[in-house]
Design an enzyme around this catalytic site. Structure first.
Site, PDB file in Angstrom:
ATOM      1  CG  ASN A   1       1.616   0.914   4.242  1.00  0.00           C
ATOM      2  OD1 ASN A   1       1.315  -0.261   4.017  1.00  0.00           O
ATOM      3  ND2 ASN A   1       2.860   1.347   4.245  1.00  0.00           N
ATOM      4  N   GLY A   2      -0.464  -0.828   6.339  1.00  0.00           N
ATOM      5  CA  GLY A   2      -0.074  -1.687   7.455  1.00  0.00           C
ATOM      6  C   GLY A   2      -1.250  -2.518   7.926  1.00  0.00           C
TER       7      GLY A   2
ATOM      8  CD  GLU B   1       8.831 -11.885  -8.688  1.00  0.00           C
ATOM      9  OE1 GLU B   1      10.057 -11.849  -8.651  1.00  0.00           O
ATOM     10  OE2 GLU B   1       8.115 -11.176  -7.966  1.00  0.00           O
TER      11      GLU B   1
ATOM     12  CB  CYS C   1      -0.929   0.098   1.204  1.00  0.00           C
ATOM     13  SG  CYS C   1      -2.096  -1.259   1.295  1.00  0.00           S
TER      14      CYS C   1
ATOM     15  CD  GLU D   1      16.530 -13.699  -8.645  1.00  0.00           C
ATOM     16  OE1 GLU D   1      15.937 -14.036  -7.610  1.00  0.00           O
ATOM     17  OE2 GLU D   1      16.388 -12.582  -9.181  1.00  0.00           O
TER      18      GLU D   1
ATOM     19  CE  LYS E   1      11.377  -2.966  -6.324  1.00  0.00           C
ATOM     20  NZ  LYS E   1      11.673  -4.320  -6.802  1.00  0.00           N
TER      21      LYS E   1
ATOM     22  NE  ARG F   1       4.715   1.704  -0.097  1.00  0.00           N
ATOM     23  CZ  ARG F   1       5.768   1.609   0.692  1.00  0.00           C
ATOM     24  NH1 ARG F   1       6.933   2.006   0.258  1.00  0.00           N
ATOM     25  NH2 ARG F   1       5.670   1.136   1.901  1.00  0.00           N
TER      26      ARG F   1
ATOM     27  CE  LYS G   1      13.461 -11.215 -10.102  1.00  0.00           C
ATOM     28  NZ  LYS G   1      13.786 -11.734  -8.826  1.00  0.00           N
TER      29      LYS G   1
ATOM     30  CG  HIS H   1      18.895 -37.637  -4.009  1.00  0.00           C
ATOM     31  ND1 HIS H   1      19.351 -38.875  -3.640  1.00  0.00           N
ATOM     32  CD2 HIS H   1      19.989 -36.912  -4.350  1.00  0.00           C
ATOM     33  CE1 HIS H   1      20.672 -38.901  -3.727  1.00  0.00           C
ATOM     34  NE2 HIS H   1      21.080 -37.723  -4.161  1.00  0.00           N
TER      35      HIS H   1
ATOM     36  CD1 TRP I   1      -0.119  -6.314  -3.035  1.00  0.00           C
ATOM     37  CD2 TRP I   1      -0.272  -6.848  -0.869  1.00  0.00           C
ATOM     38  NE1 TRP I   1       0.210  -7.632  -2.903  1.00  0.00           N
ATOM     39  CE2 TRP I   1       0.128  -7.996  -1.587  1.00  0.00           C
ATOM     40  CE3 TRP I   1      -0.434  -6.950   0.510  1.00  0.00           C
ATOM     41  CZ2 TRP I   1       0.374  -9.216  -0.982  1.00  0.00           C
ATOM     42  CZ3 TRP I   1      -0.196  -8.174   1.115  1.00  0.00           C
ATOM     43  CH2 TRP I   1       0.208  -9.286   0.375  1.00  0.00           C
TER      44      TRP I   1
HETATM   45  C1  F6R Z   1      11.324 -11.119  -6.182  1.00  0.00           C
HETATM   46  C2  F6R Z   1      11.254 -10.068  -5.191  1.00  0.00           C
HETATM   47  C3  F6R Z   1      10.960 -10.435  -3.787  1.00  0.00           C
HETATM   48  C4  F6R Z   1      11.841  -9.612  -2.823  1.00  0.00           C
HETATM   49  C5  F6R Z   1      11.434  -9.907  -1.363  1.00  0.00           C
HETATM   50  C6  F6R Z   1      12.333  -9.203  -0.374  1.00  0.00           C
HETATM   51  O1  F6R Z   1      11.579 -10.618  -7.445  1.00  0.00           O
HETATM   52  O2  F6R Z   1      11.417  -8.921  -5.504  1.00  0.00           O
HETATM   53  O3  F6R Z   1      11.125 -11.790  -3.565  1.00  0.00           O
HETATM   54  O4  F6R Z   1      13.161  -9.954  -3.039  1.00  0.00           O
HETATM   55  O5  F6R Z   1      10.115  -9.481  -1.170  1.00  0.00           O
HETATM   56  O6  F6R Z   1      12.276  -7.824  -0.542  1.00  0.00           O
HETATM   57  P1  F6R Z   1      13.423  -6.878   0.002  1.00  0.00           P
HETATM   58  O7  F6R Z   1      14.658  -7.193  -0.739  1.00  0.00           O
HETATM   59  O8  F6R Z   1      12.906  -5.496  -0.281  1.00  0.00           O
HETATM   60  O9  F6R Z   1      13.551  -7.152   1.467  1.00  0.00           O
END
Ligand code: F6R
Length: 604
Positions: A101-102, A470, A2, A463, A599, A28, A467, A486, A77
């Protein structure tokens, strides 16, 4: 999670500012959006919509709103309650409007008691109680500021809240407990803003102030705009101003189709910049062990760092996901350095884990991209990753910056790295983007993906899978190549597409054996490797048995062959980021704003 914004102005026409700030905060959350303002007739007006800021903009009459001077905005969000207009912010009660927010943890008991007092709720969100509670207190003492303070005093949880009142069009109130809040005056002192972060205020405020835990802010328009910050004892306090470093370059696409693509193209530049500017007072060799704590992509950066820290510095390293660490009652030691990696610096699990460690008196080092963020401010030491602001919801260039910092911590002497070799490989991947784009067309309809790698390629595989999940919503798993026998090999058939990270390193022979095991069971394989490795696989090449992304590997990453070996897989991250991006695009998806995500994850 948010985004909130608000403005109190000496002149008219604040709606454009609210919308522009919200657009920048969209990373956000983007489930619903809304604004509230007091119009020229002192009426409270509220506009809300499901979806993004672009939809909100369509329902706003900018002429009607042209004469207003105070307003608040929100991009949501969803946590409590579905994505509906009723649950969208701002929430109102009589003449009061709030954005939040929260999470309000005690909202159920507050709601129950407010309902007994005759308050009627429109939706099911926890935030709605805040507006009603302010109204409740106003009925008792008819003082907006006191009613706001009494309300904040009753709330439990982590939150940032801003409130306005139609009868007080000269007063903007904000409070912070656990969620971030930045405030700032425009350079001409005509407008005062409260927002979730610096990016909302880029191009509006040169200097900003981050509120401390428990702070609230009161801004009033009399003959001039004045604001005061109060601590949790309601004493007026001074908080340090910081330069708002978010540039226009950071918040515009600069000709790229998406922020994510722009940010992937910045990866080699970021690697160079972090390498050039790296400074640190911490020597990992002074500690008996290292404990890295993080979430998501930042956790994978920590996993990759473990290979480097143990091999290069010979310091025992543990890596753990913050949401597990914080509730596990782990055994900690004074001889350990605790490293917290976070792009946003606001991830609540990482922040809470760090607070626990700090409260026990142990040394904390934060590796954070957003200056002034909570983790950056609260850690004993902080290294700023300097990736530039990242807008795409998926972390890309931040991963490169985080891992570069970790590598420099591990290697201790910069001169042992050939940074040009590393960035040359990244640039060559970017130049061959059309190959990855064409492959994405083939991959876009695959039902299941398996990412595999050994050694340093394993965190890169994880990773890659994250990606892909998501951004494309395709089921993707990351595994160490040596582990598939395994268990996971049982699911291999013609419907499983395996993406194997196979740099020309110490492990490559074994990795190729794993690729052959998959091919023998009718699985499809994409090798991300070098021309040299593929040249030795005549049978696979001749029979077109594997797809491939070829990297030019003629550069050395270090004059020390042992270091060079450890780093061979690292620049491959640019290829797996591009692949995830292009698969999302091939599936017609929004790569910058994947569904259900935000994010900055400031809730549990
Ligand atoms: C994946 C992604 C998330 C963040 C995770 C941690 O692409 O962006 O998995 O890496 O939410 O966020 P930070 O790094 O801001 O603590």
């Amino acid at each position: 999670m948010c985004g909130i914004v608000s403005v109190l102005s000496r002149n008219d026409g604040i709606i454009r500012d609210l919308i522009d700030c919200l657009s920048r905060l969209e990373y956000r959350g983007y489930d619903s959006a809304g604004i509230a303002y007091v119009d020229k007739n002192s009426r409270l007006c509220v506009k809300k919509t499901i979806g993004k800021i672009a939809s909100l903009e369509k329902i706003i009459d900018f002429n009607e709103g042209a004469r207003c001077r105070i307003g608040i905005g929100h991009t949501r969000w969803a946590t409590h309650g579905e994505v509906t207009i009723q649950n969208a912010h701002p929430h109102t009660s009589d003449e009061v409007a709030i954005v939040h927010n929260g999470i309000i943890e005690n909202y159920e008991s507050l709601k129950e008691s407010l309902m007994k007092d005759g308050f009627v709720f429109d939706g099911v969100s926890d935030s709605e109680v805040v507006a009603k509670l302010i109204s409740y207190h106003l009925k008792k003492n008819n003082d907006f500021l006191k009613a706001f303070q009494a309300t904040i005093g009753q709330l439990k949880g982590a939150f940032a809240i801003v409130a306005i009142h139609a009868d007080y069009p000269y007063m903007l109130l904000g409070a912070k407990r656990g969620s971030p809040m930045a405030v700032g005056l425009s350079p001409d002192s005509q407008r005062f803003y409260i927002a979730s972060d610096a990016v909302a205020l880029s191009s509006l405020c040169h200097d900003i102030v981050y509120l401390d835990e428990g702070d609230s802010v009161v801004c009033e328009l009399t003959d001039e705009l004045r604001y005061r910050i109060l601590n949790s004892n309601l004493e007026v306090v001074d908080r340090q101003k910081t330069r708002n470093n978010v540039s226009l370059h950071d918040v515009t696409k600069n000709g790229f189709e998406d922020f994510m693509l722009k940010e992937i193209f910045e990866e080699p530049v970021v690697a160079q910049r972090v390498f050039r500017n790296f400074k640190c007072n911490v020597n990992v060799a002074d500690y008996r062990s290292i404990y890295i704590i993080a979430c998501g992509t930042s956790y994978y950066a920590g996993l990759l760092a473990k290979y480097w820290l143990e091999s290069l510095s010979r310091v025992h390293t543990d890596v753990e996901i913050a949401s597990e660490f914080r509730y596990r009652n782990p055994v900690l030691s004074r001889e350990t350095l605790y490293i917290f990696i976070s792009q946003s610096g606001e991830t609540i699990d990482t922040l809470s884990a760090m607070r626990q460690v700090k409260n026990m008196g142990f040394k904390t080092l934060a590796i954070v991209n957003v200056e002034g963020s909570s983790i950056a401010r609260e850690a004993d030491e902080c290294i700023h990753t300097d990736a530039g602001f990242e807008i795409g919801v998926a972390s890309t260039k931040s991963f490169v910056a985080q891992t570069m910092v970790m590598l420099l911590l591990s290697i201790q002497q910069k001169s042992r790295l050939n940074i040009d070799g590393i960035t040359y490989t990244m640039y060559s991947i970017l130049n061959d983007g059309f190959v990855i784009k064409a492959l994405a067309e083939r991959i876009k309809d695959k039902a299941r993906l398996l990412y595999l790698g050994r050694g340093g390629s394993f965190p890169i595989a994880l990773e890659g899978a994250l990606k892909m999940k998501e951004l494309s919503y395709v089921s993707a798993e990351g595994y160490p190549s040596g582990e598939i026998k395994h268990g996971p090999i049982a699911m291999i058939d013609h419907q499983v597409y395996s993406i194997i990270i196979a740099p020309d390193d110490y492990y490559v022979g074994k990795t190729i054996v794993n690729a052959r095991e998959i091919l023998a069971r009718n699985g499809e394989v994409l090798l991300i490797t070098t021309g040299k490795v593929l040249a030795n696989l005549h049978d696979l090449k001749k029979n077109k048995l594997v797809d491939h992304i070829l990297l030019k590997d003629q550069w050395e990453y270090s004059t020390d062959p042992a270091v060079d070996q450890l780093l061979r897989s690292w620049p491959y991250v640019t290829a797996i980021h591009m692949l995830a991006y292009y698969v999302a695009k091939a599936r017609g998806l929004n790569a910058d704003q994947p569904r259900n995500l935000a994010k900055s994850v400031t809730v549990e």
